[in-house]
Design an enzyme around this catalytic site. Sequence first.
Site, PDB file in Angstrom:
ATOM      1  CG  ASP A 189      14.303 -12.686  61.195  1.00 22.40           C
ATOM      2  OD1 ASP A 189      13.439 -13.555  61.367  1.00 22.40           O
ATOM      3  OD2 ASP A 189      14.779 -12.014  62.121  1.00 22.40           O
ATOM      4  CG  ASP A 208       9.764 -11.214  65.405  1.00 25.24           C
ATOM      5  OD1 ASP A 208       9.032 -10.233  65.592  1.00 25.24           O
ATOM      6  OD2 ASP A 208       9.336 -12.322  65.025  1.00 25.24           O
ATOM      7  CG  ASP A 259      17.763 -10.946  64.499  1.00 27.28           C
ATOM      8  OD1 ASP A 259      17.772 -10.962  65.752  1.00 27.28           O
ATOM      9  OD2 ASP A 259      16.966 -11.598  63.826  1.00 27.28           O
TER      10      ASP A 259
END
Length: 228
Positions: free
Chosen positions: A14, A16, A173
């Site tokens: 991922d 961001d 995240d």
Amino acid sequence: MNSSRAQAPSVLFDLDGTLVDSEPNAYESARLLLERHGVPDFTWEQNARFLGISNREALTVLRTEYGIAASVDELLTGQDAIYLELARTSTEAFPEMRTFVEMLHGRGVAMAVASGSPRAAIETVLKGTGLGAYLTEYVSAEEVAHGKPAPDVFLEAARRLGVAPAGCVVVEDAAPGAAAARAAGMRCIAVPYVPATAGDPAFAAADLLFPGGQGEFSAQAACAWLLP
């Protein structure tokens, strides 16, 4: 050929909040956009519920909640323009994540980025942080039918790398991303952007969890787990 390299899983990152600390830019772009459409005082806390899902999906919800007249496409174009301007000047890679990427690159591990951000934003961030030297393949949620927590973006990234989903490990995240990894049949390294969310069931099901988030994440530990 070195057998450990041949057997190494591919790693899908991922972007961001995982590779780069871009969530402040994402929030600021949403805040400024909403302000322009008559919605003042959009807070970080209000924005936090959209961590890990695509901008289109978030804006669809916000447009309905605030009764915004502009279409989702108009809103998306406006937010993308604001975000790109911010991304060009103020995005930083997490140091330990940069080390992890460099270590994997050195071991010949195939890598890709699978993100909810638009392709232009992904390209801008990777170029600006220097991560683009290692991460040359990337997939945006705008290129697939459904964003996270659907598995589409990860499955497409695996397809482009030419590997089976079972041969991939996702680094995430946000809980929707961790759920998407599981739905794709992939293992997951979870590094919660908000450590307080580490107890979310999607994180609890991760194969390797750093509950303290980026402050606890260790490139050496992650690499040792991934490439024993």
